[in-house]
Design an enzyme around this catalytic site. Structure first.
Site, mmCIF file in Angstrom:
data_model
loop_
_atom_site.group_PDB
_atom_site.id
_atom_site.type_symbol
_atom_site.label_atom_id
_atom_site.label_comp_id
_atom_site.label_asym_id
_atom_site.label_seq_id
_atom_site.Cartn_x
_atom_site.Cartn_y
_atom_site.Cartn_z
ATOM 1 N N ASP A 15 -3.160 -3.084 -2.523
ATOM 2 C CA ASP A 15 -4.237 -2.095 -2.557
ATOM 3 C C ASP A 15 -4.107 -1.247 -3.825
ATOM 4 O O ASP A 15 -3.040 -1.163 -4.430
ATOM 5 C CB ASP A 15 -4.158 -1.179 -1.317
ATOM 6 C CG ASP A 15 -5.382 -0.268 -1.192
ATOM 7 O OD1 ASP A 15 -5.254 0.818 -0.610
ATOM 8 O OD2 ASP A 15 -6.468 -0.647 -1.704
ATOM 9 N N ASN A 16 -5.193 -0.627 -4.256
ATOM 10 C CA ASN A 16 -5.188 0.394 -5.318
ATOM 11 C C ASN A 16 -4.798 -0.115 -6.692
ATOM 12 O O ASN A 16 -4.168 0.622 -7.471
ATOM 13 C CB ASN A 16 -4.271 1.561 -4.942
ATOM 14 C CG ASN A 16 -4.530 2.086 -3.563
ATOM 15 O OD1 ASN A 16 -3.673 2.017 -2.689
ATOM 16 N ND2 ASN A 16 -5.721 2.587 -3.340
ATOM 17 N N ASP A 25 0.840 -1.204 0.000
ATOM 18 C CA ASP A 25 0.000 0.000 0.000
ATOM 19 C C ASP A 25 0.869 1.246 0.000
ATOM 20 O O ASP A 25 0.496 2.282 0.548
ATOM 21 C CB ASP A 25 -0.920 -0.015 1.230
ATOM 22 C CG ASP A 25 -2.039 1.002 1.122
ATOM 23 O OD1 ASP A 25 -2.603 1.371 2.178
ATOM 24 O OD2 ASP A 25 -2.338 1.444 -0.013
ATOM 25 N N GLU A 35 -11.518 3.895 -1.344
ATOM 26 C CA GLU A 35 -11.991 4.178 0.017
ATOM 27 C C GLU A 35 -12.903 5.408 0.076
ATOM 28 O O GLU A 35 -12.612 6.449 -0.480
ATOM 29 C CB GLU A 35 -10.796 4.371 0.983
ATOM 30 C CG GLU A 35 -9.713 5.293 0.520
ATOM 31 C CD GLU A 35 -8.582 4.566 -0.191
ATOM 32 O OE1 GLU A 35 -8.814 3.491 -0.753
ATOM 33 O OE2 GLU A 35 -7.462 5.079 -0.203
ATOM 34 N N LYS A 68 2.978 3.472 -5.658
ATOM 35 C CA LYS A 68 2.409 2.491 -6.607
ATOM 36 C C LYS A 68 3.468 2.037 -7.621
ATOM 37 O O LYS A 68 3.419 0.915 -8.096
ATOM 38 C CB LYS A 68 1.176 3.089 -7.296
ATOM 39 C CG LYS A 68 0.130 3.637 -6.307
ATOM 40 C CD LYS A 68 -0.127 2.708 -5.138
ATOM 41 C CE LYS A 68 -0.846 3.397 -3.980
ATOM 42 N NZ LYS A 68 -0.839 2.570 -2.733
HETATM 43 O O1 LIG Z 1 -0.392 6.995 -2.723
HETATM 44 C C1 LIG Z 1 -1.012 6.223 -2.002
HETATM 45 N N1 LIG Z 1 -0.393 5.509 -1.067
HETATM 46 C C2 LIG Z 1 1.066 5.575 -0.956
HETATM 47 C C3 LIG Z 1 1.570 6.715 -0.065
HETATM 48 C C4 LIG Z 1 2.680 6.162 0.766
HETATM 49 C C5 LIG Z 1 4.059 6.597 0.402
HETATM 50 C C6 LIG Z 1 5.074 5.637 0.865
HETATM 51 C C7 LIG Z 1 6.218 5.300 0.207
HETATM 52 C C8 LIG Z 1 7.012 4.332 0.880
HETATM 53 C C9 LIG Z 1 8.250 3.791 0.512
HETATM 54 N N2 LIG Z 1 8.907 2.882 1.279
HETATM 55 C C10 LIG Z 1 8.365 2.475 2.443
HETATM 56 C C11 LIG Z 1 7.131 2.972 2.886
HETATM 57 C C12 LIG Z 1 6.469 3.910 2.082
HETATM 58 S S1 LIG Z 1 4.959 4.729 2.339
HETATM 59 C C13 LIG Z 1 -2.502 6.103 -2.144
HETATM 60 C C14 LIG Z 1 -3.185 7.063 -2.904
HETATM 61 C C15 LIG Z 1 -4.569 6.996 -3.052
HETATM 62 C C16 LIG Z 1 -5.293 8.004 -3.862
HETATM 63 C C17 LIG Z 1 -4.929 9.348 -3.801
HETATM 64 C C18 LIG Z 1 -5.602 10.292 -4.553
HETATM 65 C C19 LIG Z 1 -6.670 9.906 -5.369
HETATM 66 F F1 LIG Z 1 -7.331 10.819 -6.089
HETATM 67 C C20 LIG Z 1 -7.041 8.570 -5.448
HETATM 68 C C21 LIG Z 1 -6.352 7.607 -4.693
HETATM 69 C C22 LIG Z 1 -5.292 5.962 -2.427
HETATM 70 C C23 LIG Z 1 -4.624 5.004 -1.689
HETATM 71 O O2 LIG Z 1 -5.290 3.984 -1.074
HETATM 72 C C24 LIG Z 1 -3.232 5.055 -1.546
HETATM 73 O O3 LIG Z 1 -2.617 4.063 -0.826
HETATM 74 MG MG LIG Z 2 -4.004 2.462 -0.527
#
Ligand SMILES: O=C(NCCCCc1cc2cnccc2s1)c1cc(-c2ccc(F)cc2)cc(O)c1O
Ligand SMILES: [Mg+2]
Length: 214
Positions: A169-170, A141, A199, A144
């Site tokens: 997810d996603n 998660d 979500e 992406k």
């Molecule tokens: O970007 C998303 N999740 C990632 C952010 C975490 C960054 C990290 C990088 C990293 C690298 N190494 C270790 C740990 C980590 S944590 C995300 C985005 C949407 C979304 C947003 C706008 C929209 F209009 C529609 C859907 C929905 C979702 O469910 C998501 O999960």
């Molecule tokens: Mg997500």
């Protein structure tokens, strides 16, 4: 200055959820994100699918890539058997600080190890740093565009065993086309798509469950 969304989410948990009651933490976050302010938690609809996959698997060793505020961490950890361990990676230090407090409010800190940093740096260190042989369950998660390279990295580091379940997810929104193509066409995975919604919205999204065949 104005508070951040994760700070507002933590305040909602501390105001409306009961200490030591994971379900009340989950419900407080879902209510806030559905009625006040959207946030990128896996949410209640996809969360129920996550629950069923975890409950069926009863994993001992779990890796979560992408903690955010700890919502899915709490969802998973509350279902784990005694002695089971969840390692969750978060890149953003501010998110990690909030997540630690949400996980503690749920009373699940003994099952969870939150690590700050990038997946590509930590995955190669899982064995020597955490004494992990292989993972039983991985929840993807995070960024992406890291789902596919990190899956290949976990394979190369010998962190997956015959039967390890990856749940992503996603896979529709924002989408992970390269990852989907890989797990659906690789002879090393049996993959299944759970159709759902992004979500707290009506937009399509889904979870992809992929079993590593070794
Ligand atoms: O970007 C998303 N999740 C990632 C952010 C975490 C960054 C990290 C990088 C990293 C690298 N190494 C270790 C740990 C980590 S944590 C995300 C985005 C949407 C979304 C947003 C706008 C929209 F209009 C529609 C859907 C929905 C979702 O469910 C998501 O999960
Ligand atoms: Mg997500």
């Amino acid at each position: 200055t104005r508070s951040t969304r994760p700070q507002r989410l933590l305040k909602v948990v501390q105001k409306h959820a009961t200490r030591g009651d994971p379900q009340s933490v989950i419900s407080a976050i879902d209510h806030f994100c559905r009625h006040s302010e959207w946030a990128m938690n896996v949410g209640d609809e996809k969360g129920s699918i996550l629950d069923s996959v975890v409950s069926e698997l009863n994993p001992e060793k779990v890796l979560e890539l992408g903690t955010y505020c700890g919502y899915s961490t709490v969802r998973i950890a509350r279902l784990l058997p005694p002695g089971a361990r969840l390692i969750t990676l978060e890149f953003n230090a501010d998110y990690a600080a909030i997540a630690r407090q949400v996980i503690a409010w749920a009373g699940l800190e003994d099952k969870v190890q939150l690590v700050e940093g990038a997946s590509e740096d930590w995955i190669p260190r899982m064995k020597e740093h955490f004494g992990i042989e292989t993972f039983d369950f991985v929840f993807l998660d995070h960024w992406k565009d890291r789902y596919l390279p990190d899956t290949k990295l976990m394979e190369d580091c010998g962190l997956l065993r015959k039967g390890t379940v990856l749940l992503a997810d996603n896979v529709i929104c924002p989408g992970v086309p390269d990852y989907l193509e890989y797990v659906r066409n690789s002879l090393s995975y049996k993959s299944y798509y759970f159709k759902s919604h992004l979500e707290y919205t009506k937009a399509e999204d889904g979870l992809e469950k992929s079993v590593f065949l070794g």
